[in-house]
Write a protein that holds these residues in place. Structure first.
Motif, PDB file in Angstrom:
ATOM      1  N   MET A  90       0.861  -1.318  -0.042  1.00  0.00           N
ATOM      2  CA  MET A  90      -0.026  -0.001  -0.285  1.00  0.00           C
ATOM      3  C   MET A  90       0.877   1.272   0.045  1.00  0.00           C
ATOM      4  N   GLU A  91       2.093   1.110   0.866  1.00  0.00           N
ATOM      5  CA  GLU A  91       2.738   2.275   1.020  1.00  0.00           C
ATOM      6  C   GLU A  91       3.648   2.470  -0.303  1.00  0.00           C
ATOM      7  N   LEU A  92       3.988   1.437  -0.742  1.00  0.00           N
ATOM      8  CA  LEU A  92       4.487   1.420  -2.189  1.00  0.00           C
ATOM      9  C   LEU A  92       3.783   2.059  -3.553  1.00  0.00           C
ATOM     10  N   LEU A  93       2.496   1.572  -3.249  1.00  0.00           N
ATOM     11  CA  LEU A  93       1.639   2.392  -4.244  1.00  0.00           C
ATOM     12  C   LEU A  93       1.215   3.899  -4.134  1.00  0.00           C
ATOM     13  N   GLU A  94       1.284   4.236  -2.928  1.00  0.00           N
ATOM     14  CA  GLU A  94       1.317   5.636  -2.367  1.00  0.00           C
ATOM     15  C   GLU A  94       2.491   6.521  -3.061  1.00  0.00           C
ATOM     16  N   SER A  95       3.587   5.720  -2.621  1.00  0.00           N
ATOM     17  CA  SER A  95       4.808   6.483  -3.216  1.00  0.00           C
ATOM     18  C   SER A  95       4.822   6.558  -4.600  1.00  0.00           C
ATOM     19  N   ILE A  96       4.584   5.526  -5.205  1.00  0.00           N
ATOM     20  CA  ILE A  96       4.665   5.498  -6.724  1.00  0.00           C
ATOM     21  C   ILE A  96       3.520   6.602  -7.241  1.00  0.00           C
ATOM     22  N   ASP A  97       2.530   6.821  -6.648  1.00  0.00           N
ATOM     23  CA  ASP A  97       1.411   7.571  -6.915  1.00  0.00           C
ATOM     24  C   ASP A  97       2.024   9.007  -6.860  1.00  0.00           C
ATOM     25  N   LYS A  98       2.696   9.482  -5.659  1.00  0.00           N
ATOM     26  CA  LYS A  98       3.002  10.639  -5.327  1.00  0.00           C
ATOM     27  C   LYS A  98       4.285  10.791  -6.352  1.00  0.00           C
ATOM     28  N   LEU A  99       5.143  10.100  -6.358  1.00  0.00           N
ATOM     29  CA  LEU A  99       6.195  10.474  -7.347  1.00  0.00           C
ATOM     30  C   LEU A  99       6.148  10.225  -8.759  1.00  0.00           C
ATOM     31  N   LEU A 100       5.254   9.401  -9.243  1.00  0.00           N
ATOM     32  CA  LEU A 100       5.093   9.338 -10.856  1.00  0.00           C
ATOM     33  C   LEU A 100       3.924  10.308 -11.270  1.00  0.00           C
ATOM     34  N   LEU A 101       2.579  10.352 -10.453  1.00  0.00           N
ATOM     35  CA  LEU A 101       1.782  11.028 -11.125  1.00  0.00           C
ATOM     36  C   LEU A 101       1.760  12.454 -10.396  1.00  0.00           C
ATOM     37  N   THR A 102       2.064  12.517  -9.388  1.00  0.00           N
ATOM     38  CA  THR A 102       1.802  14.013  -8.770  1.00  0.00           C
ATOM     39  C   THR A 102       3.052  14.907  -9.147  1.00  0.00           C
ATOM     40  N   GLN A 103       4.043  14.363  -8.813  1.00  0.00           N
ATOM     41  CA  GLN A 103       5.293  14.964  -8.907  1.00  0.00           C
ATOM     42  C   GLN A 103       5.885  15.107 -10.476  1.00  0.00           C
ATOM     43  N   LEU A 104       5.934  13.900 -11.086  1.00  0.00           N
ATOM     44  CA  LEU A 104       6.446  13.914 -12.363  1.00  0.00           C
ATOM     45  C   LEU A 104       5.614  14.319 -13.570  1.00  0.00           C
ATOM     46  N   LEU A 105       4.300  13.710 -13.367  1.00  0.00           N
ATOM     47  CA  LEU A 105       3.269  14.212 -14.521  1.00  0.00           C
ATOM     48  C   LEU A 105       2.351  15.182 -14.197  1.00  0.00           C
ATOM     49  N   GLY A 106       2.476  15.521 -12.776  1.00  0.00           N
ATOM     50  CA  GLY A 106       1.565  16.763 -12.341  1.00  0.00           C
ATOM     51  C   GLY A 106       0.084  16.498 -12.141  1.00  0.00           C
ATOM     52  N   VAL A 107      -0.361  15.179 -12.205  1.00  0.00           N
ATOM     53  CA  VAL A 107      -1.656  14.873 -12.202  1.00  0.00           C
ATOM     54  C   VAL A 107      -2.420  14.576 -10.865  1.00  0.00           C
ATOM     55  N   THR A 108      -3.246  15.373 -10.434  1.00  0.00           N
ATOM     56  CA  THR A 108      -3.622  15.697  -9.082  1.00  0.00           C
ATOM     57  C   THR A 108      -5.291  15.073  -8.893  1.00  0.00           C
ATOM     58  N   ASP A 109      -6.008  15.405 -10.034  1.00  0.00           N
ATOM     59  CA  ASP A 109      -7.358  15.082 -10.140  1.00  0.00           C
ATOM     60  C   ASP A 109      -7.502  13.367 -10.020  1.00  0.00           C
ATOM     61  N   ARG A 110      -8.468  13.118  -9.139  1.00  0.00           N
ATOM     62  CA  ARG A 110      -8.752  11.544  -9.047  1.00  0.00           C
ATOM     63  C   ARG A 110      -9.054  10.894 -10.179  1.00  0.00           C
ATOM     64  N   THR A 111      -9.948  11.477 -11.145  1.00  0.00           N
ATOM     65  CA  THR A 111     -10.533  10.832 -12.336  1.00  0.00           C
ATOM     66  C   THR A 111      -9.269  10.655 -13.324  1.00  0.00           C
ATOM     67  N   LEU A 112      -8.551  11.604 -13.182  1.00  0.00           N
ATOM     68  CA  LEU A 112      -7.336  11.675 -14.343  1.00  0.00           C
ATOM     69  C   LEU A 112      -6.407  10.323 -13.873  1.00  0.00           C
ATOM     70  N   LYS A 113      -6.221  10.462 -12.670  1.00  0.00           N
ATOM     71  CA  LYS A 113      -5.431   9.473 -11.937  1.00  0.00           C
ATOM     72  C   LYS A 113      -5.889   7.867 -12.567  1.00  0.00           C
ATOM     73  N   ILE A 114      -7.078   7.729 -12.496  1.00  0.00           N
ATOM     74  CA  ILE A 114      -7.656   6.406 -12.761  1.00  0.00           C
ATOM     75  C   ILE A 114      -7.506   6.170 -14.115  1.00  0.00           C
ATOM     76  N   VAL A 115      -7.750   7.227 -14.886  1.00  0.00           N
ATOM     77  CA  VAL A 115      -7.301   7.094 -16.471  1.00  0.00           C
ATOM     78  C   VAL A 115      -5.946   6.980 -16.580  1.00  0.00           C
ATOM     79  N   VAL A 116      -5.051   7.516 -16.101  1.00  0.00           N
ATOM     80  CA  VAL A 116      -3.540   7.245 -16.183  1.00  0.00           C
ATOM     81  C   VAL A 116      -3.099   5.905 -15.852  1.00  0.00           C
ATOM     82  N   TYR A 117      -3.696   5.298 -14.521  1.00  0.00           N
ATOM     83  CA  TYR A 117      -3.477   3.949 -14.210  1.00  0.00           C
ATOM     84  C   TYR A 117      -4.029   3.014 -15.202  1.00  0.00           C
ATOM     85  N   LEU A 118      -5.030   3.124 -15.644  1.00  0.00           N
ATOM     86  CA  LEU A 118      -5.762   2.404 -16.828  1.00  0.00           C
ATOM     87  C   LEU A 118      -4.733   2.398 -18.039  1.00  0.00           C
TER      88      LEU A 118
END
Lengths: 374, 467
Positions: A1-29
């Protein structure tokens, strides 16, 4: 769980700048799909490699075994190469392929090779019981060619249990190769009941059985089945001995008056009779059912005489197209009806449909004649 | 207000893309089962002459309109088919080029006064020709009436219980007819059976024989190879186990003649006459409660030329969409019909929503998202995410189709070809897919405005026909 959260933080929020929840789902998909695509692509490559390896193995195997089997057809060997278990399917493919293309004594030589390699025992344990469909089909076909009576019970079970049409048909054919008389007594009674059995395949099996056995088996069964099943069985009388087939057909015509039964019997008589039952056939040319008239006129075309010309001309103007069409063909097949006479018959016709039917048949005859001539 | 509209539109677009591709994935899974089942018996069938001598005779109908470039190769190829009893009926539907002259010259045709049973009404048949070279070849010269009318004329002339329709620009593999007829032999309930159509561009054909399978160098033809793989491998194989196949390609299909006539034969003035007939067969047979089977055989292959220029492709895709809309609209009673079975409850709605109306949603989606982005209603990230999702889904589906091809016949040999097809599966999403969606919308518009059906003006290069 912690790993997922850190990936989420590192990859989506910091690198891609995605913060919106729906967008995050689309990116994961998207990531999921890309991974799936790559996995499928790896499978594509793996399957290609596997098929290349298999093909090479088969070529290598055939290089060794094809000359051996070809030689065995003419001279029995003193020694044979060892057949590894992993090569069993390749051997069966090669061996069955050869069996299907040869006739007579050489088949026995191939059977000798198969027995030497104890193929019957190997297919019983490995393929017939535990194999996939492809393996079972090959095993059943092999058993038939080898006349491996030890496998009769297994094959009979396959026919009775109806485990897929192709398997049943191949098993039935294998039984006829082993013992046609015994096979006829199993298969023919089932033809009437198993309406899903494809008639062309059944015909292919029945023609392998001795005509006497066919006559005997049909004669036994046909008196016991309901009237609706009779025409299905009657079709196979053409594979029986002439005398018995005609006798069965005559009995049926006496017993039943359904057009389907009469038509199927007329068909048999037309195919097998030498003119003995012409009077009977003629009595059906004016039958109420066009199916009966059709078969009667077809039969006259095969065994009719000069005396039938007038009757057949009359049927050129029948109310049913098929009867007119067949009457025209039958007319041309009758003795003494040559081109000149046909022309005269055509001139004498007043019925529009009779003229059409006769013209068409004449044209068809002319086309065939021209092609043969050229 | 605008923001809400854009938001809803985005969701509809997203749901459409995801739904469509999930549907395709489900079909892929179903197709994998059908394919593996079929492949289990394929080696065996190759050498077993189970039905030798008992194959039903077949009439091959070849409707031709302006086919002077390819008609000779097609007829020669058909004449060399490995099939016990068949006749070839070429129907020249009032061609404006020299199709009929070429046929007369090459096959030394001469006219014959022949009666045939006019069971279906068609435009006037001028002459029926036969050939002294091939007793089983007939050529019907008739007034122009469209492909459906030509096929109906062919049905009238045909003598045999089964007929096979072939496009005049196609080449069949030698044993293709045997294989596509097999379902009729094995299951008496079969009323129609279709085979696979593959792209001939790039292949080498000589005297009607396919010599060598190669990928074409033209990018547009390459993209269509991936499209055909998708359509024929999982599109057809996927619906087959449910007996819900709605399309048998007009380029290669076999039908039971009496059933087709009873259902009303080909509907004249229709563009998608092949699909319309199959949908109507489902409707008719279900309405009378007759058990039946409409099936697909993946390995008998018919090779056909596909367009290599935008103009021809545009015209083809517009016609296809118009045909699809006509076929579905003409048989709308099948939709959620009580007796509709899997066809009425799954295949028809899927086809109607995703293939019929789908292009409109897709095009509107692209426009709205782009406009939303331009006017700051949709963030760049949002637009890109949607676009990438749509592309990823499409690529995944195409790659699964490649896997299916690999599991079955892998006709395009070599790793290089796999690589090319994979790259093409990605590239088609950048422009090609969008533009075909626009053409399909035009096709829908033409259907809605009642534009009349005509033969397609396919520009044939015919370079593959005698290489």
């Amino acid at each position: 769980m912690e790993l997922l959260e850190s990936i989420d933080k590192l990859l989506l929020t910091q690198l891609l700048g995605v913060t919106d929840r729906t967008l995050k789902i689309v990116v994961y998909l998207n990531f999921l799909l890309i991974a799936l695509t790559l996995i499928v692509l790896v499978f594509v490559v793996v399957f290609r490699v596997r098929s290349i390896i298999r093909r090479r193995q088969q070529i290598e195997f055939n290089k060794v075994w094809q000359p051996v089997l070809e030689e065995c057809m003419y001279e029995l060997p003193e020694m044979l190469p060892t057949l590894a278990t992993r090569d069993l399917m390749n051997f069966l493919l090669l061996w069955n392929g050869m069996q299907e293309n040869i006739k007579g004594e050489v088949r026995d030589n191939l059977n000798f090779v198969a027995r030497w390699l104890k193929i019957d025992g190997r297919i019983k344990n490995r393929l017939l019981k535990r194999g996939n469909l492809s393996e079972r089909l090959l095993a059943v076909n092999t058993a038939g060619h080898m006349r491996a009576m030890g496998l009769w019970g297994e094959l009979e079970d396959l026919v009775m249990e109806n485990e897929g049409q192709l398997l049943v048909m191949i098993a039935a054919k294998a039984l006829t190769r082993m013992n046609d008389k015994r096979a006829a007594s199993i298969i023919i009674p089932m033809i009437a009941v198993r309406r899903e059995w494809p008639l062309p395949a059944v015909a292919g099996i029945i023609k392998e059985i001795h005509p006497e056995s066919v006559a005997e088996a049909i004669g036994d069964v046909i008196v016991r089945v309901p009237e609706s099943m009779v025409p299905r069985l009657t079709r196979f009388l053409r594979f029986a001995t002439v005398k018995e087939a005609l006798a069965i057909a005559m009995d049926l015509m006496e017993k039943y008056d359904s057009p389907d039964v009469i038509a199927s019997c007329l068909n048999v008589i037309g195919d097998m009779d030498c003119g003995e039952h012409l009077a009977l056939i003629r009595s059906f040319v004016a039958h109420d059912s066009w199916v009966v008239r059709l078969q009667a006129v077809c039969a006259l075309g095969k065994i009719g005489t000069m005396d039938d010309v007038t009757v057949v001309i009359g049927l050129l103007a029948d109310r049913e197209w098929w009867v007119r069409h067949r009457a025209a063909r039958s007319l041309m097949a009758l003795p003494s009806v040559d081109t000149e006479r046909l022309e005269r018959i055509l001139e004498g016709q007043t019925d529009k449909y009779a003229i059409e039917a006769l013209k068409q048949a004449m044209v068809e005859k002319m086309i065939v004649g021209n092609v043969i001539a050229s | 207000m605008i923001a809400i509209v854009i938001d809803i539109s985005q969701w509809i677009f997203l749901l459409y893309v995801v739904g469509l591709n999930l549907g395709y994935m489900a079909l892929n899974v179903s197709a994998m089962f059908s394919a593996s089942k079929y492949m289990e018996t394929i080696e065996f069938r190759k050498f077993i002459g189970m039905y030798a001598g008992f194959m039903p005779p077949v009439s091959i109908l070849v409707p031709a309109y302006n086919e002077e470039m390819t008609i000779e190769t097609t007829v020669r190829s058909l004449m060399q088919l490995d099939y016990p009893e068949m006749e070839v009926v070429v129907i020249n539907d009032g061609s404006k080029d020299k199709t009929i002259d070429k046929l007369i010259e090459i096959f030394e045709l001469y006219p014959l006064e022949q009666a045939f049973r006019t069971r279906l009404t068609t435009n006037t048949v001028r002459t029926v020709y036969c050939s002294p070279i091939h007793a089983n070849l007939r050529v019907v010269d008739k007034e122009n009436g469209g492909k459906a009318d030509a096929l109906n004329a062919g049905i009238n002339i045909s003598q045999y219980p089964l007929f096979c329709c072939i496009d005049a620009d196609s080449v069949l593999e030698r044993d293709a007819l045997k294989r596509v007829v097999m379902p009729f032999v094995e299951d008496p309930l079969t009323v129609a059976s279709g085979g696979t159509v593959r792209v001939a561009n790039g292949c080498q054909v000589r005297d009607g024989f396919l010599l060598n399978v190669k990928l074409p160098s033209n990018l547009m033809a390459l993209v269509q190879i991936v499209e055909y793989l998708r359509a024929f491998l999982f599109g057809r194989l996927g619906w087959m186990p449910l007996n819900a196949l709605l399309v048998i390609s007009g380029a290669f299909g076999v039908f039971h003649k009496e059933t087709v006539i009873a259902a009303g034969a080909y509907r004249r003035n229709t563009i998608g006459e092949d699909m319309e007939l199959v949908v109507r067969l489902h409707k008719y047979l279900r309405s009378i409660g007759r058990p039946y089977r409409i099936t697909f055989v993946p390995d008998p292959v018919c090779w056909t030329e596909v367009p290599e220029d935008f103009k021809t492709l545009r015209s083809q895709r517009i016609r296809w969409q118009q045909g699809l809309a006509e076929s579905l609209a003409a048989n709308l009673e099948l939709l959620f019909n009580r007796r509709g079975g899997a066809v009425g409850w799954f295949a028809f709605p899927f086809m109607l929503f995703f293939e019929g109306v789908g292009p409109v949603i897709e095009v509107c989606g692209y426009i709205i998202v782009a406009l939303g982005f331009l006017f700051d209603y949709v963030p760049l990230q949002g637009m890109l995410a949607l676009l990438i999702l749509s592309i990823s889904l499409s690529v995944t589906v195409s790659v699964v189709a490649l896997l299916l091809e690999e599991l079955t016949f892998h006709v395009y040999s070599g790793f290089k070809n796999i690589g090319i097809l994979f790259i093409v599966a990605i590239l088609e999403n950048f422009g090609y897919r969008q533009i075909t969606a626009v053409w399909r919308v035009i096709g829908l518009f033409r259907w809605a405005t009642g534009r009349k059906a005509t033969w397609g003006n396919m520009v044939r290069k015919g370079t593959w026909t005698n290489t």
